[in-house]
Design an enzyme around this catalytic site. Structure first.
Site, PDB file in Angstrom:
ATOM      1  N   LYS A  78     -14.074  -9.810  14.957  1.00  0.00           N
ATOM      2  CA  LYS A  78     -14.319  -8.449  15.439  1.00  0.00           C
ATOM      3  C   LYS A  78     -15.525  -8.425  16.393  1.00  0.00           C
ATOM      4  CE  LYS A  78     -12.324  -6.266  11.294  1.00  0.00           C
ATOM      5  NZ  LYS A  78     -12.566  -5.322  10.178  1.00  0.00           N
TER       6      LYS A  78
ATOM      7  N   ASN B 146     -17.472  -5.780   9.462  1.00  0.00           N
ATOM      8  CA  ASN B 146     -17.388  -6.904   8.527  1.00  0.00           C
ATOM      9  C   ASN B 146     -16.807  -8.178   9.145  1.00  0.00           C
ATOM     10  OD1 ASN B 146     -14.815  -5.966   8.764  1.00  0.00           O
ATOM     11  ND2 ASN B 146     -14.574  -5.345   6.635  1.00  0.00           N
TER      12      ASN B 146
ATOM     13  N   GLU C 270       1.522  -8.102  13.574  1.00  0.00           N
ATOM     14  CA  GLU C 270       0.228  -8.192  14.265  1.00  0.00           C
ATOM     15  C   GLU C 270       0.209  -9.341  15.280  1.00  0.00           C
ATOM     16  OE1 GLU C 270      -2.587  -8.458  11.058  1.00  0.00           O
ATOM     17  OE2 GLU C 270      -2.206  -6.393  10.407  1.00  0.00           O
TER      18      GLU C 270
HETATM   19  P1  RTP Z   1      -9.031  -6.098   7.648  1.00  0.00           P
HETATM   20  O1  RTP Z   1      -7.780  -5.254   7.701  1.00  0.00           O
HETATM   21  O2  RTP Z   1      -9.969  -5.827   8.795  1.00  0.00           O
HETATM   22  O3  RTP Z   1      -8.749  -7.567   7.459  1.00  0.00           O
HETATM   23  O4  RTP Z   1      -9.892  -5.693   6.375  1.00  0.00           O
HETATM   24  P2  RTP Z   1      -9.421  -5.245   4.939  1.00  0.00           P
HETATM   25  O5  RTP Z   1      -7.956  -5.476   4.773  1.00  0.00           O
HETATM   26  O6  RTP Z   1     -10.374  -5.877   3.989  1.00  0.00           O
HETATM   27  O7  RTP Z   1      -9.726  -3.707   4.966  1.00  0.00           O
HETATM   28  P3  RTP Z   1      -8.763  -2.443   5.264  1.00  0.00           P
HETATM   29  O8  RTP Z   1      -8.717  -1.606   4.052  1.00  0.00           O
HETATM   30  O9  RTP Z   1      -7.470  -2.902   5.889  1.00  0.00           O
HETATM   31  O10 RTP Z   1      -9.631  -1.664   6.348  1.00  0.00           O
HETATM   32  C1  RTP Z   1      -9.605  -2.069   7.692  1.00  0.00           C
HETATM   33  C2  RTP Z   1     -11.018  -2.136   8.225  1.00  0.00           C
HETATM   34  O11 RTP Z   1     -11.552  -0.815   8.294  1.00  0.00           O
HETATM   35  C3  RTP Z   1     -12.943  -0.871   8.081  1.00  0.00           C
HETATM   36  N1  RTP Z   1     -13.297  -0.039   6.921  1.00  0.00           N
HETATM   37  N2  RTP Z   1     -14.464   0.529   6.815  1.00  0.00           N
HETATM   38  N3  RTP Z   1     -15.340   2.840   4.181  1.00  0.00           N
HETATM   39  C4  RTP Z   1     -15.552   2.043   5.212  1.00  0.00           C
HETATM   40  O12 RTP Z   1     -16.628   1.971   5.768  1.00  0.00           O
HETATM   41  C5  RTP Z   1     -14.436   1.226   5.681  1.00  0.00           C
HETATM   42  N4  RTP Z   1     -13.262   1.091   5.076  1.00  0.00           N
HETATM   43  C6  RTP Z   1     -12.534   0.282   5.874  1.00  0.00           C
HETATM   44  C7  RTP Z   1     -13.323  -2.300   7.839  1.00  0.00           C
HETATM   45  O13 RTP Z   1     -13.713  -2.858   9.091  1.00  0.00           O
HETATM   46  C8  RTP Z   1     -12.028  -2.879   7.348  1.00  0.00           C
HETATM   47  O14 RTP Z   1     -12.018  -4.274   7.520  1.00  0.00           O
END
Ligand code: RTP
Ligand code: MG
Length: 140
Positions: free
Chosen positions: A13, A120, A134
């Site tokens: 990112k 992150n 994707e």
């Molecule tokens: P990613 O899709 O980026 O691999 O991450 P992930 O599955 O762990 O998280 P996801 O739930 O899919 O959320 C996508 C991205 O949104 C941002 N996020 N910020 N409350 C918050 O501040 C929050 N919640 C989600 C993060 O960048 C997350 O990776």
């Protein structure tokens, strides 16, 4: 014995690129034994991000997330290996970098900056279906 080789989409990112962590992230992927199949640097536009993050549309972090992701270049990688989809998400660690385990990318290099969205460092596809969708978005 046959082994189905999976592919996943990894994104470094904008925070990871800006902090010069692209090499460290790729080093960990390769050290684990996964293979880099393709790599490109992309300045994503809203159209691409809206498709990529369609599942999150309407959530409170959606708009800050899209703004964050269009704030600078992203490095997209096509990575292959047995169970790489699950495996990369283990390497990445959990979404919140404050509580992500040490030894993971997010646990070692990320922290909560107190912003509206978690910055992150990496994205990894979360299922075979997501990975196919994707990879088509970022590489075709
Ligand atoms: P990613 O899709 O980026 O691999 O991450 P992930 O599955 O762990 O998280 P996801 O739930 O899919 O959320 C996508 C991205 O949104 C941002 N996020 N910020 N409350 C918050 O501040 C929050 N919640 C989600 C993060 O960048 C997350 O990776
Ligand atoms: Mg996700």
């Amino acid at each position: 014995m046959t082994t189905a080789i999976e592919e996943t989409l990894v994104l470094v990112k904008p925070d990871g690129v800006a902090r010069n962590l692209t090499g460290e992230i790729l080093r960990r992927i390769e050290a684990k034994g996964y293979s880099l199949v393709d790599i490109r640097m992309v300045q994503p536009d809203r159209e691409l991000l809206a498709k990529h993050y369609a599942e999150h549309e309407g959530k409170p972090f959606y708009e800050p997330l899209v703004e964050f992701m269009e704030s600078g270049p992203v490095v997209a990688m096509r990575v292959a290996g047995n169970r790489v989809i699950e495996g990369f998400r283990v390497l990445a660690g959990t979404t919140d970098p404050t509580t992500a385990a040490p030894g993971t990318i997010r646990g070692d290099f990320g922290r909560d900056w107190g912003l509206k969205v978690q910055q992150n460092l990496v994205h990894g596809s979360d299922s075979v279906e997501s990975a196919e969708r994707e990879l088509a978005l970022w590489f075709d």
